[in-house]
Design an enzyme around this catalytic site. Structure first.
Site, mmCIF file in Angstrom:
data_model
loop_
_atom_site.group_PDB
_atom_site.id
_atom_site.type_symbol
_atom_site.label_atom_id
_atom_site.label_comp_id
_atom_site.label_asym_id
_atom_site.label_seq_id
_atom_site.Cartn_x
_atom_site.Cartn_y
_atom_site.Cartn_z
ATOM 1 C CB SER A 111 -0.511 0.301 0.979
ATOM 2 O OG SER A 111 -2.041 1.300 1.692
ATOM 3 C CG ASP A 250 -6.226 -4.130 -3.935
ATOM 4 O OD1 ASP A 250 -6.189 -3.542 -2.819
ATOM 5 O OD2 ASP A 250 -4.504 -4.690 -3.714
ATOM 6 C CG HIS A 277 -5.643 -3.609 0.591
ATOM 7 N ND1 HIS A 277 -5.109 -2.802 -0.487
ATOM 8 C CD2 HIS A 277 -5.088 -2.104 1.446
ATOM 9 C CE1 HIS A 277 -4.492 -1.712 -0.577
ATOM 10 N NE2 HIS A 277 -3.879 -0.959 0.705
#
Length: 298
Positions: A111, A250, A277
């Site tokens: 991320s 995601d 995610h």
């Protein structure tokens, strides 16, 4: 049977301390993997499953809590001028030198960590051997567009609650948190949250300084200093083999990830069909196997 050795410590950085954790034996002959957690404002806990790569690949795996988070120095009184991309790049450089691995290492960023890893890689550091960008957007405008699209799929009453509190500036309310969790259970982690994920979110709640300053009150309401961030025009400068990871559900949607695939010269992309995610949590074994295979004997 005992697992790989674990060593913890602190690196001094600009009068503060960066906490780190090293899993695996030194001098294995293979360059270590350094893991960059997300946020900005998360902790290493939720990406700790990557430590299992030490046993799978015979190399050290290095985790750390970025400044302001976890076991590193907290600085609740610092403002937006302090919490910058450049700060976290300098902290990473400092840690690599402190651990003596700056001459040869791999990076894996999840991320925000992938965004930070890309920022590091475009500078073409001599010791960087490969890069894994996991669940990361190539720009925050793309991330926000993706979030807006995903929010259209939420129940109408959930979306109405989110909008009401975002407009009213009451995103700290319990009602907002409950509605936010509906999105998170769909697009952040689709399985019951294991302890390491819960610990990270609890840590954000305990000290949201970095997260609120750079991101905002939630994954999809980005009003912090990163809201206009983009690396798209610089991606062609990444000169190492790169693996992209994302989940079918995601919040980092294909459109948000696509510029990495289009512009990094040596790149491959793996999508995990049952994940959102956090493929490293939701489909852990398959995700770790993919990273191990990518690292190979490098």
């Amino acid at each position: 049977m005992t697992g790989p050795a674990v060593v913890e410590g602190f690196a001094e950085f600009r009068g503060h301390r960066t906490w780190y954790r090293v899993t695996g034996p030194p001098a294995s002959g293979r360059a270590p993997l350094v893991v960059l957690h997300g946020g900005p404002g998360c902790t290493h806990d939720y990406v700790l499953s990557f430590a299992e790569l030490a046993a799978l690949t015979g190399r050290q795996v290095i985790h750390y809590d970025q400044l302001g988070n976890g076991r590193s120095t907290h600085l609740r009184d610092r403002g937006a001028d302090f919490w910058t991309v450049e700060l976290f790049l300098a902290e990473l450089d400092n840690l690599l030198v402190h651990l003596g691995v700056d001459g040869g290492y791999h990076l894996l960023g999840q991320s925000w960590g992938g965004m930070l890893g890309a920022e590091h890689a475009v500078r073409r550091p001599a010791g960087l051997r490969s890069l894994v960008i996991a669940d990361s957007p190539a720009s925050m405008p793309l991330w926000l567009a993706a979030a807006a699209g995903l929010r259209l799929g939420l129940p109408a009453e959930v979306e109405a609650t989110l909008r009401e509190h975002e407009a009213g500036g009451t995103t700290g309310s319990a009602e907002y948190a409950t509605a936010m969790r509906v999105f998170y259970d769909r697009h952040v982690c689709r399985i019951p949250w294991p302890d390491e994920v819960a610990r990270t979110f609890a840590a954000i709640d305990d000290d949201p300084t970095v997260y609120h300053t750079m991101n905002g009150p939630s994954e999809f309401h980005v009003v912090g200093t990163l809201r206009n961030w983009s690396i798209i025009d610089r991606l062609s400068r990444i000169a190492v083999p790169t693996l992209l990871i994302s989940g079918r559900y995601d919040e980092a949607t294909p459109a948000a990830v696509q510029p990495y695939a289009d512009r990094i010269p040596d790149v491959r992309w793996q999508v995990f069909e049952e994940s959102s995610h956090m493929p490293h949590v939701e489909e852990k074994d398959a995700c770790l196997a993919a990273v191990a295979g990518f690292l190979g004997d490098r």
